[in-house]
Scaffold this active site. Structure first.
Site, short mmCIF file in Angstrom:
data_model
loop_
_atom_site.label_atom_id
_atom_site.label_comp_id
_atom_site.label_asym_id
_atom_site.label_seq_id
_atom_site.Cartn_x
_atom_site.Cartn_y
_atom_site.Cartn_z
CG ASP A 120 3.96 56.41 51.88
OD1 ASP A 120 3.37 57.18 52.66
OD2 ASP A 120 5.06 56.68 51.39
CG ASN A 143 16.14 56.39 48.63
OD1 ASN A 143 15.14 57.12 48.53
ND2 ASN A 143 16.07 55.15 49.07
C1 GLP Z 1 9.25 58.98 53.56
C2 GLP Z 1 7.84 58.76 52.96
C3 GLP Z 1 7.62 59.61 51.76
C4 GLP Z 1 8.14 61.00 52.08
C5 GLP Z 1 9.64 60.93 52.08
C6 GLP Z 1 10.32 62.20 52.52
O1 GLP Z 1 9.95 57.78 53.75
N1 GLP Z 1 7.48 57.42 52.66
O2 GLP Z 1 6.26 59.62 51.40
O3 GLP Z 1 7.72 61.89 51.10
O4 GLP Z 1 10.11 59.82 52.80
O5 GLP Z 1 10.14 62.44 53.89
P1 GLP Z 1 10.56 63.78 54.59
O6 GLP Z 1 9.60 64.82 54.15
O7 GLP Z 1 10.42 63.49 56.07
O8 GLP Z 1 11.94 64.09 54.19
#
Ligand code: GLP
Length: 259
Positions: free
Chosen positions: A67, A136
């Site tokens: 993404d 979430n």
């Molecule tokens: C983000 C990304 C995801 C990621 C998730 C968790 O918003 N779009 O691809 O896996 O949230 O992020 P984190 O590892 O910083 O908790």
């Protein structure tokens, strides 16, 4: 779903790095679906070490990222592209030409989604998809409400995601309102999926993910019916699952939840 639990986030990162390394050793031209986020930092650090010290090579591999933020991209320090360049791509031998990520600054975002679907198809599909877990329950930017059959598309980010990610930005002072992401169906098309979840902040949503039958309310639950999913977590993230489900094992196979 196979569940593997490690003492801490570093241990989980090392375990997933070993899986990725084995993957490219067995199939050098593997198509790797890569993710961003804090969870991935120990993994990418360890992959760089394996490359430098143990000669693990990615020169024939293809990377397809999950993404990006709409409005951010090449050269923008806050883009997910730059996160990947800094932490992994510039430090290993995967050619930049084999590194793919959605272009959040494309003028025509619908055409960009079509282009990206073509990239995945031309690569022959994703062999190993790495995923983090949003607080979430999102995977990629597939926020709650995302359909099981969703494909690459532009999405509105939820207030939760915008608030959680707000602290990640260096140059922009407001979280982007939209993301561009592989869809749930694109993720499920991957031949193997490895979801990494670490830290106590994820304990509640991980418990919910593991105990809830597939529902758009928690998009990560769509992983349950997939035949090859491994959850790699640390103890903090598993704390509530262990407590509530009276499970203690560090390695177990989880039956798909029905409720
Ligand atoms: C983000 C990304 C995801 C990621 C998730 C968790 O918003 N779009 O691809 O896996 O949230 O992020 P984190 O590892 O910083 O908790």
């Amino acid at each position: 779903m196979q569940v593997e639990v490690y003492p801490d986030a570093q241990g989980a990162g090392r375990a997933v790095a070993r899986m990725v390394a084995r993957f490219v050793q067995v199939k050098p031209d593997s198509v790797l679906g890569l993710a961003t986020g804090h969870t991935m930092a120990p993994l990418y650090g360890e992959l760089v070490r394996l490359h430098e010290e143990e000669s693990v090579s990615f020169k024939d591999a293809v990377a397809i990222n999950l993404d990006e933020y709409v409005g951010l991209g090449t050269g923008h320090v806050d883009s997910l592209r730059e996160f990947m360049m800094l932490r992994l791509i510039s430090q290993i031998d995967l050619p930049v030409s084999s590194f793919n990520i959605l272009r959040g600054r494309a003028h025509d975002l619908d055409s960009e989604c079509e282009r990206y679907a073509g990239v995945i198809e031309a690569a022959g599909g994703i062999d190993l998809q790495l995923l983090g877990l949003g607080r979430n329950g999102h995977i990629g930017f597939n926020e709650p409400g995302s359909a099981a059959d969703s494909r690459v598309r532009v999405v509105d980010l939820t207030e939760t995601t915008k608030a959680v990610n707000a602290g990640d930005f260096r140059k922009i002072n407001k979280s982007p309102a939209k993301g561009i992401t592989l869809g749930v169906a694109d993720v499920l098309d991957a031949r193997r999926i490895v979801m990494m979840v670490t830290g106590w902040e994820k304990a509640e949503i991980l418990h919910r993910t593991l105990t809830t039958a597939p529902t758009a309310d928690v998009p990560a639950t769509f992983l349950h019916p997939h035949s090859d999913v491994i959850l790699v977590a640390d103890r903090e993230a598993m704390e509530l699952f262990y407590e509530r489900e009276r499970e203690q094992s560090l390695s177990f196979s989880l039956a798909p939840p029905t409720g």
